[in-house]
Design an enzyme around this catalytic site. Sequence first.
Site, PDB file in Angstrom:
ATOM      1  N   ARG A  23       0.815  -1.229   0.000  1.00  0.00           N
ATOM      2  CA  ARG A  23       0.000   0.000   0.000  1.00  0.00           C
ATOM      3  C   ARG A  23       0.840   1.267   0.000  1.00  0.00           C
ATOM      4  NH1 ARG A  23      -3.041  -0.837   5.433  1.00  0.00           N
ATOM      5  NH2 ARG A  23      -0.871  -1.385   5.934  1.00  0.00           N
ATOM      6  N   ARG A  60      17.126  28.682   2.386  1.00  0.00           N
ATOM      7  CA  ARG A  60      16.360  29.400   3.404  1.00  0.00           C
ATOM      8  C   ARG A  60      17.188  29.415   4.688  1.00  0.00           C
ATOM      9  NH1 ARG A  60      10.799  30.008   1.934  1.00  0.00           N
ATOM     10  NH2 ARG A  60      10.208  28.726   0.139  1.00  0.00           N
ATOM     11  N   HIS A  63      18.577  31.282   9.733  1.00  0.00           N
ATOM     12  CA  HIS A  63      17.614  32.049  10.510  1.00  0.00           C
ATOM     13  C   HIS A  63      17.651  31.649  11.983  1.00  0.00           C
ATOM     14  CE1 HIS A  63      15.165  32.311   6.516  1.00  0.00           C
ATOM     15  NE2 HIS A  63      16.146  33.201   6.555  1.00  0.00           N
ATOM     16  N   TYR A 133       7.556  22.128   9.969  1.00  0.00           N
ATOM     17  CA  TYR A 133       8.156  22.507  11.244  1.00  0.00           C
ATOM     18  C   TYR A 133       7.107  22.492  12.353  1.00  0.00           C
ATOM     19  CZ  TYR A 133      11.079  25.132   7.869  1.00  0.00           C
ATOM     20  OH  TYR A 133      11.842  25.524   6.801  1.00  0.00           O
ATOM     21  N   ARG A 169      16.809  39.433   1.871  1.00  0.00           N
ATOM     22  CA  ARG A 169      17.166  39.534   3.288  1.00  0.00           C
ATOM     23  C   ARG A 169      18.347  38.631   3.617  1.00  0.00           C
ATOM     24  NH1 ARG A 169      14.057  37.349   8.668  1.00  0.00           N
ATOM     25  NH2 ARG A 169      14.765  35.395   7.795  1.00  0.00           N
TER      26      ARG A 169
END
Length: 204
Positions: A23, A60, A63, A133, A169
């Site tokens: 499956r 990304r 941060h 997250y 940024r």
Amino acid sequence: MRVRELKVEGAYELTPEVFGDERGFFLSPYQEEPFVRAVGRPLFPVAQASHSRSRRGVVRGVHFTATPPGMAKYAYCAGGVALDVVLDTRVGSPTYGVWDSVVLDQRDFRSVYLPVGVGHLFVALEDDTAVSYLLSTGYVAENELAVSPLDPALGLPLPRDLDLVLSERDRRAPTLAEAERAGILPDYAASRALDGLRAAGHGA
């Protein structure tokens, strides 16, 4: 679930058992019992769940969140492949300035846990890479800060065979040394104290 502490103090890689049949498959990205055995406390009370989708080459990060309020994260890849990098941005930490990396993919289904004050980056290695997250605090734009992923002193393992795509940024973010001089980096002792409070269920 297998748990491995990363080079960044307090950060962990977690690899679940995958149950497959005709499956498809089933797995649990977070499991409290092995997490508590490794980390010594339960995961923080979840204040927000977030999800990103990125095309190949998107970067990304790096941060981190102003501390206080601080933010701990539990991240996993729900599709595609990401190179996840954890950077210790906590001034006073025994592993300050140290980074480690984990491949998050659809083969091993690893997750990463980042304590309060630690910086986070990932690079999408495939189109439609989805990263989810769990967060200990809600996102507040003015509290979200960044260190340059291109800081030559850090030598982060950004793939050289990709056309990297960064936000404006992140391109303009300070180096780690500049961020430390500006006084915007998290304090290690304050970060650890907030980790303990979150685990006890106090304050977000």
